[in-house]
Enzyme design. Structure first.
Site, PDB file in Angstrom:
ATOM      1  N   TYR A  92       0.876  -1.178   0.000  1.00  0.00           N
ATOM      2  CA  TYR A  92       0.000   0.000   0.000  1.00  0.00           C
ATOM      3  C   TYR A  92       0.912   1.226   0.000  1.00  0.00           C
ATOM      4  CZ  TYR A  92      -4.243   2.411   1.922  1.00  0.00           C
ATOM      5  OH  TYR A  92      -5.358   3.196   2.147  1.00  0.00           O
TER       6      TYR A  92
ATOM      7  N   HIS B 218      -2.219   7.662  -3.137  1.00  0.00           N
ATOM      8  CA  HIS B 218      -3.432   6.834  -3.084  1.00  0.00           C
ATOM      9  C   HIS B 218      -3.911   6.663  -1.646  1.00  0.00           C
ATOM     10  CE1 HIS B 218      -6.273   3.548  -3.623  1.00  0.00           C
ATOM     11  NE2 HIS B 218      -5.584   2.843  -2.734  1.00  0.00           N
TER      12      HIS B 218
ATOM     13  N   GLU C   3      -1.198  -0.890 -10.261  1.00  0.00           N
ATOM     14  CA  GLU C   3      -0.049  -1.209  -9.415  1.00  0.00           C
ATOM     15  C   GLU C   3       1.080  -1.802 -10.249  1.00  0.00           C
ATOM     16  OE1 GLU C   3      -0.824  -3.316  -5.758  1.00  0.00           O
ATOM     17  OE2 GLU C   3      -2.946  -2.753  -5.728  1.00  0.00           O
TER      18      GLU C   3
ATOM     19  N   LYS D 200     -11.199  -8.371  -2.851  1.00  0.00           N
ATOM     20  CA  LYS D 200      -9.967  -8.315  -3.634  1.00  0.00           C
ATOM     21  C   LYS D 200      -9.666  -9.637  -4.333  1.00  0.00           C
ATOM     22  CE  LYS D 200      -8.256  -4.272  -2.179  1.00  0.00           C
ATOM     23  NZ  LYS D 200      -7.712  -3.242  -3.080  1.00  0.00           N
TER      24      LYS D 200
ATOM     25  N   THR E  64      -1.608   0.862  -4.940  1.00  0.00           N
ATOM     26  CA  THR E  64      -2.095   1.697  -6.031  1.00  0.00           C
ATOM     27  C   THR E  64      -1.213   2.924  -6.209  1.00  0.00           C
ATOM     28  OG1 THR E  64      -4.288   0.994  -5.372  1.00  0.00           O
ATOM     29  CG2 THR E  64      -4.157   2.823  -6.938  1.00  0.00           C
TER      30      THR E  64
ATOM     31  N   GLU F  29     -10.752   7.069  -5.904  1.00  0.00           N
ATOM     32  CA  GLU F  29     -10.150   8.394  -5.704  1.00  0.00           C
ATOM     33  C   GLU F  29     -10.694   9.421  -6.686  1.00  0.00           C
ATOM     34  OE1 GLU F  29      -5.598   7.985  -5.319  1.00  0.00           O
ATOM     35  OE2 GLU F  29      -6.342   6.026  -5.935  1.00  0.00           O
TER      36      GLU F  29
END
Ligand SMILES: [Ca+2]
Ligand SMILES: [Ca+2]
Ligand SMILES: [Mg+2]
Ligand SMILES: [Mg+2]
Ligand code: NI
Lengths: 430, 430
Positions: free
Chosen positions: B138, B143, B214, B266, B364, B378
């Site tokens: 992460y 992000h 990513e 996910k 991300t 976002e």
């Protein structure tokens, strides 16, 4: 089952009675290649040797697949599906029956007995499966409540989603090890004073090394990506169960886990018992799980009422200073809010693909009294208390040299269906 | 590198210039067994055929290992280690040089060219590795901040741990698929009105299907359980990179993820590009990452200042109603707060074992302007806005039939080191 007698000596309190027939992977000093076996009494039957010597030639449904017994894991055997597991288990029970219909296979075949029967003391066990993915659920309601009370108080102990779905997270497959593997105390980032305004972590060995007493379930059927397994089909996806110790570093967990969940606090080692007890062998011990006072969605509703297993579980601890072994937890695996079929139905409702050999952890299994709690976090309120051991020491969390053993069995007297033990000893940090 | 010329036709803007030499797994209609290859220009060089025809016999360090090129994945090749990857890559560059020191190997060997060079259009790509474990980090600071603002406002956007460690979670290895695999819209538990006092979920298809742009990194060295990899050694553990789309269902995530993190939101599918660009090929494009205004612990401090890659990234979207393709995001992979070596050092500081073929996601990657954000969450504030597409439609989240393409490259003009594309199309729920 209570009337089953074997020509092989099976001690009265053996976890591996004729009613059990658990599968595992073994090797010996003379033959170091890992291979499938079953445990029976104080012995293992080497299935590679047994199959190579026509052990399965009477079984026309299994003989064409006999190569699965030469594999270094149970993945290929498991992939044959539950109807085949049933046939193989029942056949092996018959082979060992005093009154066996197949005496020439093993009972009156001392040469093959000598080759294929290995004392458990003389063999090494290995991970039973190549584990593609490991998921750890959180279905032990009492544990979730107790842990919630420690961190958030009794009014918000359970999160709003808790009773609606089996909460779970992806674990680390590479960190799953077989019973007997030592566990190195992990280092990690720790916030020494979580209450401080400025949050500055240190790098240190965990001071809050804990256990989590769980059941593990192995998967024996693939679902394609995008396809779900219904809760009623899910039983056919369940190969069998092991004991599982989800070693946990509570201080590392506290600092790392918001917002994406536990990571390094869990993935330094997860121990499982070596003998996988087939779902078939556990059927007679199905009982009703904990009452769910919340209306669950139809995809999680099971046709059967008895959906979890009545397994007596215990945890003992031996420290490095004496041979004395203290029982630190006694509980029962009926303390689950969701069953493995419910976990499988939920896991796949999104289309997430499960594969043969995947491992599901149940979540920590705790009763309601302190001595029935499957983690030290609960027993000692995250470090505020301690438990007394029989050798006069006490423990808040685990210390270096501590050896933890999980054990579990169903049944009574001479017809135990047991898991044996899941053992791990703590080594000091490097 | 800009002066390298090949005897093979390589289009000027090819992602697969002589400076690249990325590795993948291919099959063809005539030869359906998956096998290793490199991409060069508009072709792949089939390394199985190449090796079988003495392609590597001039390379004494590689020839003894030539069987790795007959494997159905890159795991065995990767396990040879970075010095060998370097030798193989440089040798293959030399083989394709106009001025090659080894003309007889391929340049003047039309028979082998015919056998071993396959147009990219005529082949199928496969997952490059058997992936034991997949971890998603992460580390995209912008992000994490943008997502934090959406859920918690600007004052608490980042959690206290965020700048101290690369936050990550275990992902689902079984759900990683190669570019071109369709993605089925997942179903799951959704809380339609999160603000309601009584929280009662429904089971529904996600209405908030999102992308996450990513980078993925493949691991080429095992560390033993209990042992750490230092941040400076970590580079030797890094095989190479791919583009990664971490498809995400935001509404499922919102309900399931407390307290154990994202799970089914996910694990219904994660797409990667097929050609793995070696860490060696990316070295010339190292730049400094985002400034970390927090003092990090020594185990995360790198000797080198340039630690992330300058990769130009873009996301395009094509809907089912027209052939027009809209660019919905342009950004750069320098927008990371932690590098892959830092992620590896952190991942193993606890002793967690990494294995060859494991996949790490970067998190991300977003810039600071809306159109540089790598997720729709976002860009549209979790459903409050929408973006306009070039065909007149607009999108808040993904709809059925939408096709998303990630692309990325380093360099300029005729010396691109590129990743090609990572493509996925949304199928309706079953
Ligand atoms: Ca657990
Ligand atoms: Ca992600
Ligand atoms: Mg664990
Ligand atoms: Mg994903
Ligand atoms: Ni995994």
């Amino acid at each position: 089952m209570s009337s089953l007698r074997s020509w092989l000596y099976i001690p009265k309190n053996s976890h591996f009675s004729l009613a059990n027939i658990p599968f595992g992977i073994i090797s010996t000093a003379e033959s170091t290649e890992p291979r499938p076996a079953i445990a029976i009494g104080d012995c293992a039957l080497d299935l590679k040797v047994f199959a190579a010597n026509n052990g399965f030639s009477a079984l026309s449904t299994v003989q064409p697949h006999h190569k699965v017994f030469s594999e270094p894991t149970l993945n290929a055997f498991a992939a044959l599906g539950r109807p085949i597991h049933s046939i193989v288990r029942k056949y092996l029970q018959n082979v060992f029956l005093d009154d066996t219909p197949f005496p020439e296979v093993l009972k009156t075949n001392p040469a093959l007995q000598k080759q294929a029967l290995v004392p458990l003391k003389e063999l090494q066990t290995h991970l039973p499966f190549t584990i593609g993915d490991y998921t750890d659920f959180y279905a032990g309601l009492n544990h979730a409540y107790n842990a919630g009370v420690v961190f958030r108080g009794p009014n918000n102990a359970l999160q709003p989603n808790y009773k609606h779905l089996p909460v779970g997270y992806h674990g680390r497959a590479s960190s799953v090890v077989v019973s007997g593997t030592d566990i190195r105390r992990p280092k990690g980032q720790i916030l020494e004073n979580p209450a401080a305004e400025k949050k500055v972590p240190i790098l240190a060995s965990t001071r809050k090394l804990d256990i989590e007493l769980e059941l593990g379930a192995f998967i024996c059927r693939n679902n394609a990506m995008g396809e779900s397994v219904s809760v009623d089909e899910a039983e056919q996806t369940l190969f069998g169960l092991v004991l599982l110790n989800d070693w946990s570093a509570r201080d590392i967990q506290g600092w790392e886990a918001v917002p994406l969940g536990p990571f390094l606090s869990k993935s330094f080692g997860t121990s499982i018992s070596p003998w996988v007890v087939l779902a078939d062998a556990l059927e007679p011990f199905l009982v009703k799980g904990l009452e769910n006072d919340t209306q669950i969605l139809p995809y999680l509703q099971e046709a059967r009422e008895k959906n979890v297993y009545n397994i007596n579980l215990a945890v003992t601890l031996k420290t490095s200073s004496s041979e004395s072994r203290s029982t630190i937890c006694k509980t029962n695996s009926r303390n689950l809010l969701f069953s493995f079929p419910q976990m499988i139905a939920h896991h796949t409702v999104s289309g997430c693909p499960l594969r043969v050999g995947d491992l599901l952890g149940s979540g920590t299994i705790s009763g309601t009294s302190p001595s029935s709690c499957g983690s030290l976090l609960e027993q000692n309120a995250n470090g505020k208390g301690s438990i007394a051991l029989s050798n006069g020491e006490n423990r808040t969390f685990l210390e270096d040299g501590d050896e933890v053993r999980l054990s579990g069995f169903c049944g009574e007297d001479d017809v135990l269906v047991g898991f044996g033990e899941c053992i791990g000893k703590i080594l000091p940090s490097l």
